[in-house]
Design an enzyme around this catalytic site. Structure first.
Site, PDB file in Angstrom:
ATOM      1  N   THR A  34       0.836  -1.199   0.000  1.00 28.02           N
ATOM      2  CA  THR A  34       0.000   0.000   0.000  1.00 28.02           C
ATOM      3  C   THR A  34       0.872   1.251   0.000  1.00 28.02           C
ATOM      4  O   THR A  34       2.091   1.174  -0.200  1.00 28.02           O
ATOM      5  CB  THR A  34      -1.041  -0.063   1.146  1.00 28.02           C
ATOM      6  N   LYS A  44       3.377   1.445  -3.901  1.00 31.63           N
ATOM      7  CA  LYS A  44       2.733   0.689  -4.987  1.00 31.63           C
ATOM      8  C   LYS A  44       3.473   0.757  -6.324  1.00 31.63           C
ATOM      9  O   LYS A  44       3.362  -0.173  -7.123  1.00 31.63           O
ATOM     10  CB  LYS A  44       1.288   1.170  -5.181  1.00 31.63           C
TER      11      LYS A  44
END
Ligand code: ATR
Length: 290
Positions: free
Chosen positions: A69, A73
């Site tokens: 996350t 990413k």
């Protein structure tokens, strides 16, 4: 999480920074428990400078799979053995799956949104779409909608150049003039003979900024057939309230969060999560927002 961690438990997890507020452990450990799988899902706080070491360490430790996350990413891609075509086009990976020689990167965020829409009986094919915002998420949403047969896609953003950059890139990709870019104020000029599927991708209205909305004018909301806010906290944003008040259907981003998790879980464990279980996890997620 499996009922008892033992010598055969496989480890899953999420790497992020921050990661402390993640809802992913709740989703995956409930799925594992309900399906009787011996896996355990943990949060890993990974700083930017430690990301590549973390990927190598996860590989060495035999970790079965990872979510990735904010802010990792895009950066994580260079440490992967392979990448799925969709994730490559989007330029962002949120799921790592163990393969021979390393991890393969996938993006389950956009398939997650698509599955949430299907579940909400929202049809993308043939829809006239309005995207509010032109950040990384808006770009991925535009791509997903373009690939799934949207009739038209109009991106409105405070900084119009960013909307233009996405439109140019997407039109080159789909080889047609499908995506158009506008400034936010141009929302007042929308063709009023149509109804729109609107995706709200900005962070305006997100907790603690709960009383804000990226576009206030009630005349716009009369044109909204379905409004998706990718925010899920608060549960009902001002944008969603305005869509509803004007007679449209509105949804928050919680189902997208659910399904991006479910699709990752299915990739790691080679299972199919039944709808009843998906709804059970969704109810738990809803409770956790209150
Ligand atoms: P993400 O990766 O979640 O898409 P982002 O790339 O930071 O996040 O994009 C945030 C989006 O919210 C942008 O479209 C941003 O508009 P600008 O491109 O003009 O910055 C939009 N946004 C953030 N705050 C806003 C505000 N107060 N009013 C209007 N748009 C806003």
């Amino acid at each position: 999480m499996s009922k008892m961690i033992d010598g055969k438990t496989r480890v899953l997890g999420v790497m992020g920074c921050p990661v402390e507020h993640t809802k992913s452990p709740a989703i995956h450990n409930m799925l594992a428990q309900e399906l009787g799988l011996n896996v355990c899902y943990l949060p890993f706080h990974v700083e930017r400078e430690d990301l590549q070491d973390a990927v190598k360490g996860a590989l060495g430790l035999g970790i079965l799979g990872l979510n990735v996350t904010v802010p990792h990413k895009s950066e994580v891609i260079k440490g992967l053995a392979d990448i799925d075509d969709l994730a490559k086009e989007i330029g962002a990976v949120n799921t790592l799956v163990r393969v021979d020689g390393g991890f393969k990167g996938y993006n389950t965020d956009m398939p997650g949104l698509l599955r949430a829409m299907a579940d909400d009986k929202v049809t993308v094919c043939g829809a006239d779409v309005v995207i509010l915002g032109a950040g990384g998420v808006a770009r991925a949403v535009a791509m997903m909608l373009a690939k799934n047969g949207a009739a038209s896609i109009q991106i409105f953003n405070r900084t119009m150049e960013k909307a233009q950059a996405i439109a140019e890139e997407m039109n080159a990709l789909v080889k047609q003039d499908l995506v158009k870019a506008f400034a936010l104020a141009d929302l007042a000029e929308l063709d009023r003979s149509k109804k729109y599927l609107v995706i709200q991708t900005t962070n305006v209205g997100m907790d603690p900024d709960c009383n804000s909305c990226v576009w206030e004018d009630p005349a716009f909301y009369e044109l909204v057939d379905v409004g998706y806010d990718l925010i899920y906290k608060p549960r009902e944003t001002v944008f969603m309230q305005k869509v509803k008040a004007a007679g449209g259907r509105s949804y928050n981003g919680l189902k997208m969060l659910l399904y991006q998790g479910i699709i990752a879980f299915e990739l790691w464990n080679q299972v199919q999560v039944p709808d009843e279980l998906a709804y059970k996890v969704y109810d738990k997620l809803l409770e956790s927002l209150d």
